[in-house]
Write a protein that holds these residues in place. Structure first.
Motif, PDB file in Angstrom:
ATOM      1  N   UNK A   1       7.175  35.556  14.913  1.00  0.00           N
ATOM      2  CA  UNK A   1       6.754  35.440  13.633  1.00  0.00           C
ATOM      3  C   UNK A   1       7.636  36.486  12.611  1.00  0.00           C
ATOM      4  N   UNK A   2       8.488  37.373  13.146  1.00  0.00           N
ATOM      5  CA  UNK A   2       9.285  38.241  12.506  1.00  0.00           C
ATOM      6  C   UNK A   2      10.690  37.805  12.347  1.00  0.00           C
ATOM      7  N   UNK A   3      10.734  36.437  11.779  1.00  0.00           N
ATOM      8  CA  UNK A   3      11.962  35.981  11.628  1.00  0.00           C
ATOM      9  C   UNK A   3      11.912  35.126  10.438  1.00  0.00           C
ATOM     10  N   UNK A   4      12.886  34.822   9.444  1.00  0.00           N
ATOM     11  CA  UNK A   4      13.143  34.002   8.545  1.00  0.00           C
ATOM     12  C   UNK A   4      12.153  32.691   8.829  1.00  0.00           C
ATOM     13  N   UNK A   5      11.434  32.085   8.018  1.00  0.00           N
ATOM     14  CA  UNK A   5      10.887  30.676   8.130  1.00  0.00           C
ATOM     15  C   UNK A   5      11.381  29.935   6.905  1.00  0.00           C
ATOM     16  N   UNK A   6      11.660  28.562   7.023  1.00  0.00           N
ATOM     17  CA  UNK A   6      12.223  27.799   5.986  1.00  0.00           C
ATOM     18  C   UNK A   6      11.253  26.722   5.648  1.00  0.00           C
TER      19      UNK A   6
ATOM     20  N   UNK B   1       8.036  51.041  11.585  1.00  0.00           N
ATOM     21  CA  UNK B   1       8.538  50.517  10.306  1.00  0.00           C
ATOM     22  C   UNK B   1       9.352  48.998  10.709  1.00  0.00           C
ATOM     23  N   UNK B   2       8.819  47.780  10.108  1.00  0.00           N
ATOM     24  CA  UNK B   2       9.478  46.771  10.520  1.00  0.00           C
ATOM     25  C   UNK B   2      10.794  46.374   9.730  1.00  0.00           C
ATOM     26  N   UNK B   3      11.745  45.928  10.446  1.00  0.00           N
ATOM     27  CA  UNK B   3      12.909  45.879   9.951  1.00  0.00           C
ATOM     28  C   UNK B   3      12.982  44.432   9.242  1.00  0.00           C
ATOM     29  N   UNK B   4      13.549  44.333   8.227  1.00  0.00           N
ATOM     30  CA  UNK B   4      13.688  42.871   7.682  1.00  0.00           C
ATOM     31  C   UNK B   4      14.905  42.465   7.857  1.00  0.00           C
ATOM     32  N   UNK B   5      14.926  40.983   8.277  1.00  0.00           N
ATOM     33  CA  UNK B   5      16.143  40.504   8.578  1.00  0.00           C
ATOM     34  C   UNK B   5      16.575  39.694   7.480  1.00  0.00           C
ATOM     35  N   UNK B   6      17.996  39.610   7.297  1.00  0.00           N
ATOM     36  CA  UNK B   6      18.467  38.724   6.140  1.00  0.00           C
ATOM     37  C   UNK B   6      18.564  37.251   6.760  1.00  0.00           C
ATOM     38  N   UNK B   7      18.102  36.299   5.945  1.00  0.00           N
ATOM     39  CA  UNK B   7      17.968  35.112   6.045  1.00  0.00           C
ATOM     40  C   UNK B   7      19.501  34.311   6.246  1.00  0.00           C
TER      41      UNK B   7
ATOM     42  N   UNK C   1      13.801  30.299  11.925  1.00  0.00           N
ATOM     43  CA  UNK C   1      15.318  30.296  11.765  1.00  0.00           C
ATOM     44  C   UNK C   1      15.861  30.144  13.178  1.00  0.00           C
ATOM     45  N   UNK C   2      15.338  30.626  14.274  1.00  0.00           N
ATOM     46  CA  UNK C   2      15.962  30.057  15.460  1.00  0.00           C
ATOM     47  C   UNK C   2      16.033  28.662  15.878  1.00  0.00           C
ATOM     48  N   UNK C   3      15.151  27.918  15.210  1.00  0.00           N
ATOM     49  CA  UNK C   3      15.154  26.339  15.591  1.00  0.00           C
ATOM     50  C   UNK C   3      16.048  25.744  14.557  1.00  0.00           C
ATOM     51  N   UNK C   4      16.894  26.148  13.863  1.00  0.00           N
ATOM     52  CA  UNK C   4      17.817  25.484  12.807  1.00  0.00           C
ATOM     53  C   UNK C   4      19.244  25.660  13.008  1.00  0.00           C
ATOM     54  N   UNK C   5      19.998  24.917  12.625  1.00  0.00           N
ATOM     55  CA  UNK C   5      21.510  24.930  12.866  1.00  0.00           C
ATOM     56  C   UNK C   5      21.966  24.204  11.399  1.00  0.00           C
ATOM     57  N   UNK C   6      23.331  24.374  11.108  1.00  0.00           N
ATOM     58  CA  UNK C   6      23.922  23.696   9.886  1.00  0.00           C
ATOM     59  C   UNK C   6      24.068  22.441  10.287  1.00  0.00           C
TER      60      UNK C   6
ATOM     61  N   UNK D   1       6.948  34.764   8.957  1.00  0.00           N
ATOM     62  CA  UNK D   1       6.212  33.746   9.050  1.00  0.00           C
ATOM     63  C   UNK D   1       5.141  33.908   8.018  1.00  0.00           C
ATOM     64  N   UNK D   2       4.903  32.993   7.490  1.00  0.00           N
ATOM     65  CA  UNK D   2       3.624  33.072   6.387  1.00  0.00           C
ATOM     66  C   UNK D   2       2.852  31.588   6.005  1.00  0.00           C
TER      67      UNK D   2
END
Length: 110
Positions: A51-56, A1-7, A73-78, A33-34
């Motif tokens: 691919x198993x992280x949020x994409x924006x 079962x894949x764990x869904x991460x919170x964005x 998500x790993x490539x973004x920062x505020x 990833x979609x």
């Protein structure tokens, strides 16, 4: 079962890329990833994000132009520069907030 991460980020957040010189405002979030395999394979293998992280989806801009970007998500920062986003579609779809971010406009029912 894949764990869904919170964005980490949400629609309206202003962010910048960790590596490349562009920033933008988020207008949509995919929990994982979609996009197309062709898009993914075009990224150099050493830099390909999981691919198993949020994409924006971003209304993005750099010094030369405005465009739409799809970023992991790993490539973004505020981005706390406080500078408004100049992308032409921002004013059509989002409302500026007092804290320098954006939000969706109130729903319009007919």
């Amino acid at each position: 079962m894949q764990k869904i991460r919170t964005a980490r980020f949400q629609i309206g957040d202003v962010v910048k890329h960790r590596v490349y010189p562009f920033r933008g405002v988020i207008f949509d979030v995919d929990p994982t990833f979609s996009n197309t395999d062709e898009w993914y394979e075009a990224i150099p293998e050493a830099m390909r994000p999981s691919k198993d992280q949020p994409f924006y989806h971003l209304y993005a801009e750099n010094a030369e132009s405005e465009y739409v970007a799809y970023v992991s998500e790993q490539n973004l920062e505020p981005d706390d520069s406080g500078m408004p986003i100049r992308h032409s579609e921002v004013e059509e779809t989002l409302v500026a907030t007092d804290d320098g971010g954006y939000r969706l406009p109130p729903a319009q029912f007919h």
